[in-house]
Design a protein around this motif. Sequence first.
Motif, PDB file in Angstrom:
ATOM      1  N   TYR A  63       5.821 -27.525  11.870  1.00 47.04           N
ATOM      2  CA  TYR A  63       4.772 -28.546  12.023  1.00 47.04           C
ATOM      3  C   TYR A  63       4.139 -28.440  13.418  1.00 47.04           C
ATOM      4  CZ  TYR A  63       2.753 -33.279  12.462  1.00 47.04           C
ATOM      5  OH  TYR A  63       1.914 -34.343  12.680  1.00 47.04           O
ATOM      6  N   CYS A  64       4.966 -28.170  14.431  1.00 47.82           N
ATOM      7  CA  CYS A  64       4.436 -28.033  15.803  1.00 47.82           C
ATOM      8  C   CYS A  64       3.446 -26.882  15.875  1.00 47.82           C
ATOM      9  CB  CYS A  64       5.569 -27.768  16.799  1.00 47.82           C
ATOM     10  SG  CYS A  64       6.704 -29.138  16.930  1.00 47.82           S
ATOM     11  N   HIS A  65       3.760 -25.769  15.205  1.00 50.01           N
ATOM     12  CA  HIS A  65       2.851 -24.625  15.255  1.00 50.01           C
ATOM     13  C   HIS A  65       1.562 -24.899  14.473  1.00 50.01           C
ATOM     14  CE1 HIS A  65       5.433 -22.337  17.710  1.00 50.01           C
ATOM     15  NE2 HIS A  65       6.430 -22.322  16.841  1.00 50.01           N
ATOM     16  N   MET A  66       1.672 -25.749  13.463  1.00 49.17           N
ATOM     17  CA  MET A  66       0.469 -26.158  12.733  1.00 49.17           C
ATOM     18  C   MET A  66      -0.411 -27.014  13.665  1.00 49.17           C
ATOM     19  SD  MET A  66       0.406 -27.544   8.896  1.00 49.17           S
ATOM     20  CE  MET A  66       0.792 -29.245   9.118  1.00 49.17           C
ATOM     21  N   LEU A  67       0.223 -27.901  14.419  1.00 43.14           N
ATOM     22  CA  LEU A  67      -0.529 -28.734  15.374  1.00 43.14           C
ATOM     23  C   LEU A  67      -1.199 -27.853  16.431  1.00 43.14           C
ATOM     24  CD1 LEU A  67       1.927 -31.721  16.050  1.00 43.14           C
ATOM     25  CD2 LEU A  67      -0.038 -31.682  14.523  1.00 43.14           C
ATOM     26  N   GLU A  68      -0.451 -26.823  16.861  1.00 45.83           N
ATOM     27  CA  GLU A  68      -0.957 -25.921  17.895  1.00 45.83           C
ATOM     28  C   GLU A  68      -2.238 -25.216  17.427  1.00 45.83           C
ATOM     29  OE1 GLU A  68       1.909 -22.881  18.736  1.00 45.83           O
ATOM     30  OE2 GLU A  68       1.337 -22.773  20.838  1.00 45.83           O
ATOM     31  N   LEU A  69      -2.260 -24.882  16.148  1.00 38.91           N
ATOM     32  CA  LEU A  69      -3.442 -24.231  15.577  1.00 38.91           C
ATOM     33  C   LEU A  69      -4.644 -25.188  15.610  1.00 38.91           C
ATOM     34  CD1 LEU A  69      -4.107 -21.526  14.277  1.00 38.91           C
ATOM     35  CD2 LEU A  69      -3.358 -22.443  12.091  1.00 38.91           C
ATOM     36  N   CYS A  70      -4.371 -26.461  15.464  1.00 40.58           N
ATOM     37  CA  CYS A  70      -5.449 -27.465  15.489  1.00 40.58           C
ATOM     38  C   CYS A  70      -5.858 -27.799  16.917  1.00 40.58           C
ATOM     39  CB  CYS A  70      -4.998 -28.746  14.785  1.00 40.58           C
ATOM     40  SG  CYS A  70      -4.528 -28.482  13.072  1.00 40.58           S
ATOM     41  N   TYR A  71      -4.881 -27.946  17.817  1.00 38.68           N
ATOM     42  CA  TYR A  71      -5.164 -28.471  19.161  1.00 38.68           C
ATOM     43  C   TYR A  71      -5.387 -27.390  20.215  1.00 38.68           C
ATOM     44  CZ  TYR A  71      -3.362 -32.978  17.462  1.00 38.68           C
ATOM     45  OH  TYR A  71      -3.163 -34.146  16.781  1.00 38.68           O
ATOM     46  N   GLY A  72      -4.939 -26.171  19.945  1.00 37.28           N
ATOM     47  CA  GLY A  72      -5.036 -25.105  20.945  1.00 37.28           C
ATOM     48  C   GLY A  72      -3.645 -24.704  21.422  1.00 37.28           C
ATOM     49  N   GLU A  73      -3.538 -23.504  21.968  1.00 35.58           N
ATOM     50  CA  GLU A  73      -2.233 -22.925  22.305  1.00 35.58           C
ATOM     51  C   GLU A  73      -1.388 -23.841  23.199  1.00 35.58           C
ATOM     52  OE1 GLU A  73      -2.540 -18.901  23.674  1.00 35.58           O
ATOM     53  OE2 GLU A  73      -0.370 -18.790  23.994  1.00 35.58           O
ATOM     54  N   GLY A  74      -0.176 -24.102  22.753  1.00 34.99           N
ATOM     55  CA  GLY A  74       0.772 -24.902  23.539  1.00 34.99           C
ATOM     56  C   GLY A  74       0.505 -26.399  23.515  1.00 34.99           C
ATOM     57  N   MET A  75      -0.552 -26.814  22.794  1.00 32.74           N
ATOM     58  CA  MET A  75      -0.944 -28.229  22.813  1.00 32.74           C
ATOM     59  C   MET A  75      -0.522 -28.943  21.526  1.00 32.74           C
ATOM     60  SD  MET A  75      -2.508 -28.416  25.714  1.00 32.74           S
ATOM     61  CE  MET A  75      -3.381 -27.365  26.868  1.00 32.74           C
ATOM     62  N   MET A  76      -0.080 -30.173  21.697  1.00 35.20           N
ATOM     63  CA  MET A  76       0.267 -31.001  20.531  1.00 35.20           C
ATOM     64  C   MET A  76      -0.403 -32.367  20.614  1.00 35.20           C
ATOM     65  SD  MET A  76       4.003 -29.956  19.247  1.00 35.20           S
ATOM     66  CE  MET A  76       4.651 -31.490  19.741  1.00 35.20           C
ATOM     67  N   SER A  77      -1.496 -32.425  21.348  1.00 35.76           N
ATOM     68  CA  SER A  77      -2.347 -33.617  21.297  1.00 35.76           C
ATOM     69  C   SER A  77      -3.782 -33.148  21.544  1.00 35.76           C
ATOM     70  CB  SER A  77      -1.907 -34.679  22.308  1.00 35.76           C
ATOM     71  OG  SER A  77      -2.146 -34.246  23.628  1.00 35.76           O
ATOM     72  N   GLU A  78      -4.715 -34.021  21.213  1.00 43.31           N
ATOM     73  CA  GLU A  78      -6.107 -33.605  21.161  1.00 43.31           C
ATOM     74  C   GLU A  78      -6.804 -33.531  22.522  1.00 43.31           C
ATOM     75  OE1 GLU A  78      -4.705 -36.670  20.574  1.00 43.31           O
ATOM     76  OE2 GLU A  78      -6.145 -37.759  19.331  1.00 43.31           O
ATOM     77  N   GLY A  79      -7.896 -32.751  22.525  1.00 36.96           N
ATOM     78  CA  GLY A  79      -8.784 -32.759  23.695  1.00 36.96           C
ATOM     79  C   GLY A  79      -8.677 -31.574  24.627  1.00 36.96           C
ATOM     80  N   GLY A  80      -7.574 -30.794  24.502  1.00 31.79           N
ATOM     81  CA  GLY A  80      -7.423 -29.591  25.326  1.00 31.79           C
ATOM     82  C   GLY A  80      -7.649 -29.850  26.810  1.00 31.79           C
ATOM     83  N   ARG A  81      -8.290 -28.869  27.447  1.00 35.63           N
ATOM     84  CA  ARG A  81      -8.478 -28.929  28.905  1.00 35.63           C
ATOM     85  C   ARG A  81      -9.321 -30.129  29.335  1.00 35.63           C
ATOM     86  NH1 ARG A  81      -8.318 -22.898  31.119  1.00 35.63           N
ATOM     87  NH2 ARG A  81      -6.375 -22.413  30.048  1.00 35.63           N
ATOM     88  N   LEU A  93      -4.497 -20.679   6.513  1.00 35.01           N
ATOM     89  CA  LEU A  93      -4.024 -20.425   5.144  1.00 35.01           C
ATOM     90  C   LEU A  93      -3.063 -19.230   5.068  1.00 35.01           C
ATOM     91  CD1 LEU A  93      -7.268 -21.239   3.142  1.00 35.01           C
ATOM     92  CD2 LEU A  93      -5.173 -22.602   3.323  1.00 35.01           C
ATOM     93  N   HIS A  94      -3.111 -18.382   6.095  1.00 31.39           N
ATOM     94  CA  HIS A  94      -2.154 -17.269   6.149  1.00 31.39           C
ATOM     95  C   HIS A  94      -0.753 -17.794   6.486  1.00 31.39           C
ATOM     96  CE1 HIS A  94      -0.814 -13.165   6.794  1.00 31.39           C
ATOM     97  NE2 HIS A  94      -0.279 -13.558   7.938  1.00 31.39           N
ATOM     98  N   ASN A  95      -0.718 -18.864   7.273  1.00 31.07           N
ATOM     99  CA  ASN A  95       0.568 -19.397   7.757  1.00 31.07           C
ATOM    100  C   ASN A  95       1.059 -20.640   7.024  1.00 31.07           C
ATOM    101  OD1 ASN A  95       1.218 -17.729  10.275  1.00 31.07           O
ATOM    102  ND2 ASN A  95      -0.935 -18.255  10.578  1.00 31.07           N
ATOM    103  N   PHE A  96       0.117 -21.391   6.441  1.00 31.49           N
ATOM    104  CA  PHE A  96       0.475 -22.663   5.810  1.00 31.49           C
ATOM    105  C   PHE A  96      -0.192 -22.765   4.442  1.00 31.49           C
ATOM    106  CE2 PHE A  96       0.348 -23.123  10.452  1.00 31.49           C
ATOM    107  CZ  PHE A  96       1.682 -23.400  10.693  1.00 31.49           C
ATOM    108  N   THR A  97       0.149 -23.836   3.713  1.00 32.57           N
ATOM    109  CA  THR A  97      -0.351 -23.943   2.335  1.00 32.57           C
ATOM    110  C   THR A  97      -1.759 -24.550   2.285  1.00 32.57           C
ATOM    111  OG1 THR A  97       0.479 -26.185   2.039  1.00 32.57           O
ATOM    112  CG2 THR A  97       2.022 -24.395   1.529  1.00 32.57           C
ATOM    113  N   GLN A  98      -2.378 -24.379   1.118  1.00 32.47           N
ATOM    114  CA  GLN A  98      -3.705 -24.971   0.874  1.00 32.47           C
ATOM    115  C   GLN A  98      -3.629 -26.499   1.038  1.00 32.47           C
ATOM    116  OE1 GLN A  98      -6.742 -23.291  -0.150  1.00 32.47           O
ATOM    117  NE2 GLN A  98      -7.608 -25.321   0.218  1.00 32.47           N
TER     118      GLN A  98
END
Length: 261
Positions: free
Chosen positions: A17-35, A225-230
Motif C-alpha cells: 500500500y505504501c508503494h501504491m501511495l508513493e506512485l500517487c504522491y511521488g518518490e518516498g512520499m506518503m502525503s500530498e503536495g510534494g516539494r 496497472l503493471h503493479n496493482f489491480t484495475q
Amino acid sequence: MEGHTKENLIEQYPMEYCHMLELCYGEGMMSEGGRSAIDALFDGISLTGKRVLEIGFGLGGLAHYLSEKYPAIEYYGIEVNPKMHEYASQKYPQKNLNFILPENPDIMPFEADYFDVVFSKGVLVHLQDKQPLFNELYRVLKSDGKFIINDWLSPDGKSFGKRVDQMCELENLALFPLSEAAYCSLLKKSGFQLISIEDENKAYAQYNDAIVQRLKQSDIKATFLHNFTQKEYADSVDAYGWISEAFANNELLARKFLCSK
Ligand SMILES: C[S@@+](CC[C@H](N)C(=O)[O-])C[C@H]1O[C@@H](n2cnc3c(N)ncnc32)[C@H](O)[C@@H]1O
C-alpha cells in the motif's frame, strides 16, 4: 500510546500500500503536495545547520528532500512502522539522516531542549490521543525552537464528511476528527504558544486534484496497472477525487500550526 493502537497503525500501512501511495504522491512520499507542500511547511524558516525532528517519516522522502536542500541539516525521524524504518534507512543512508524506530512512540529517546525544529506532516490525524506526544515534543524542543504541524482537521470535531468516510473505508484507514479549537487547546495544554494557524485547504484541494490528473496520464496509469489491480487503480482515482472535493467544500480542513515554547 497503547500497544493495540501501535499495532493498528502498523497494520494500516502494509508495504504494498505504501508503494501504491508513493506512485500517487511521488518518490518516498506518503502525503500530498510534494516539494511545494514541504516548502510551504517551512516557509520563512531556514533549516541550515539545524537539528530537526520529524514525527512519522513514512518512506523517508521528506527527510531526503530536506537533506538535499539543506546539506548541513542534522535530521532525526521517528516512525512506528518497522518496515518503513528499514526501507528509509536503506534507501537514504546519508550520515546526517537518523531514522529511529522507538519502543514507545509517545516517549522521545532524546534529552530535553534538544531540537531547533520539530515537525510532522500528514501524520497526527492517526492519533486518537495526541496529548502524551505533544508533552514529549514540548520537552525535547529548545526554548527558542519551533513546532510545525500540517494535519487534517474536522470543522465540527465529529466527522470529516461522507467523502472522507468513504475513502477511509476503501483504504482501511482510521482517522480521528478534531476541530481547530480542540487542537489548539491540546497544544496549549502541553505548554506551546500558537504563533499562527494557516488555512491550506485551497492548496490541498489542488494537490489532490493534481494526483487524479496524474493517475490518468497514460504512462502513470500503465505503471500503476503493471503493479496493482484495475480495482485498486479505480479506487485510487475515486479516493483522491473525493479528498479534493472534501477540501474544496471545507468538509475536511488542512491546517498548518506554527508554535513556539
Ligand atoms: C500518511 S503517512 C505520512 C508519512 C510522511 N509524513 C509523508 O508525508 O510522507 C503517516 C505515517 O505516520 C506514521 N505514524 C503514525 N503515528 C505515528 C506516531 N505516533 N509516531 C511515529 N509515526 C507515526 C505511520 O506509520 C505512517 O507512516
